[in-house]
Design an enzyme around this catalytic site. Structure first.
Site: not given
Ligand code: MG
Length: 318
Positions: A211, A242
């Site tokens: 990420h 997220c």
């Molecule tokens: Mg992911």
């Protein structure tokens, strides 16, 4: 520096599952189908399409049977789906899936909050689930979340990662997906973790899922590539967000990887312009901007080109 970079990398696009699962409203099944088809047309050759979970847990993926049946057999394209348990495995089998992913976390607190089991309970469950999938002729990938850091426990103990990887390898998984679920890893931590993982798992069977929460994803990937890793997950437009940090970037955008790899002479098989057009389409149908800087830059270029064309037409008309 960077003397061992690969000639080719394999990108698995996770937008249709990991990305759309995080959308706040249900994305129509027809849009998901169009998304997957357009990705394939852009040259994406591995796509995570859905998850065979109970729709009560994740309503966003309630159409898993339909999506799975439609895309389990795409010539030249490896499609995979997440499977949390035996019921999910049965669903995946009925849909004709040949590739599945089981998943768990490297930290107790995240595993508990995500799948409501301890790490040892999860491993015991996988001792049945993984061989059952293998017996059905499926390829099995194991995704390990929070392998670098955890929203509850802080930095992950690499010994825990090693213990779980060893256990999963012993069950016969074909690929280990090591994930930085909250996007906290830095390049030197990636090196430290891989130095522990690679002696127990062949490098070609490791994939990484980063990420870009702190903007470190591409730097992490550079280090991983230099250490021999050639399989990476990413999502178009950075779809996915997220879940622990509202507004923060999620999965590293596929177009950032394709752009950087292309410039470095590393093949992906993906057509960047076509991919960006899929991003334009998804942003339109989802009705909100996607976090990717690459997509923003592309949209800016398109807008400037359109304005210039209108001005030119107006000047010609005068
Ligand atoms: Mg992911």
């Amino acid at each position: 520096m960077f003397e061992n970079l690969p000639k080719r990398v394999h990108i698995r696009e996770v937008g249709p599952r990991d990305g759309l699962q995080n959308e706040s409203v249900f994305v129509p099944t027809e849009v998901k189908k169009e998304f997957i088809q357009r990705l394939a047309a852009a040259g994406v050759s591995a796509i995570e399409i859905t998850s065979f979970v109970n729709p009560k847990w994740i309503p966003a993926l309630a159409d898993c049977a339909e999506i799975g049946s439609r895309f389990s057999d795409m010539p030249g394209i490896a499609t995979n789906a997440l499977v949390p348990n035996m019921k999910g495995l049965e669903g995946a089998e009925q849909a004709g899936m040949k590739d599945i992913s089981v998943f768990m976390s490297a930290t107790e607190a995240h595993n508990k909050s995500n799948i409501n089991k301890s790490i040892d309970e999860t491993l015991r469950q996988f001792e049945t689930l993984v061989p059952a999938a293998k017996a059905r002729g499926m390829q099995v990938r194991a995704g390990l979340s929070t392998a670098f850091g955890c929203p509850y426990e802080g930095e992950t103990d690499v010994r825990q990662v090693v213990r779980i990887v060893r256990a999963l390898r012993g069950m016969g998984v074909d690929e280990m997906g090591i994930a930085d679920t909250i996007g906290v890893a830095d390049p030197l931590q990636v090196q430290r973790v891989l130095e522990q993982v690679l002696p127990i798992c062949p490098v070609q069977e490791v994939s990484l899922h980063f990420h870009d929460t702190q903007g470190t994803a591409l730097a992490n990937i550079m280090v991983a590539m230099e250490m021999g890793i050639t399989h990476f997950d990413s999502s178009l437009g950075g779809l996915g967000g997220c879940p622990y940090a509202p507004g923060a970037s999620g999965n590293v955008p596929t177009e950032h990887l394709v752009y950087a790899f292309e410039r470095m002479g590393i093949e992906t098989g993906i057509d960047l312009e076509k991919l960006l057009e899929v991003g334009v389409y998804m942003q339109q149908v989802l009705g909100h901007p996607l976090p990717s800087n690459g997509l923003k830059a592309y949209l800016g270029r398109k807008q400037r080109a359109a304005t210039t064309a209108v001005k030119a037409a107006a000047a010609a008309a005068i």
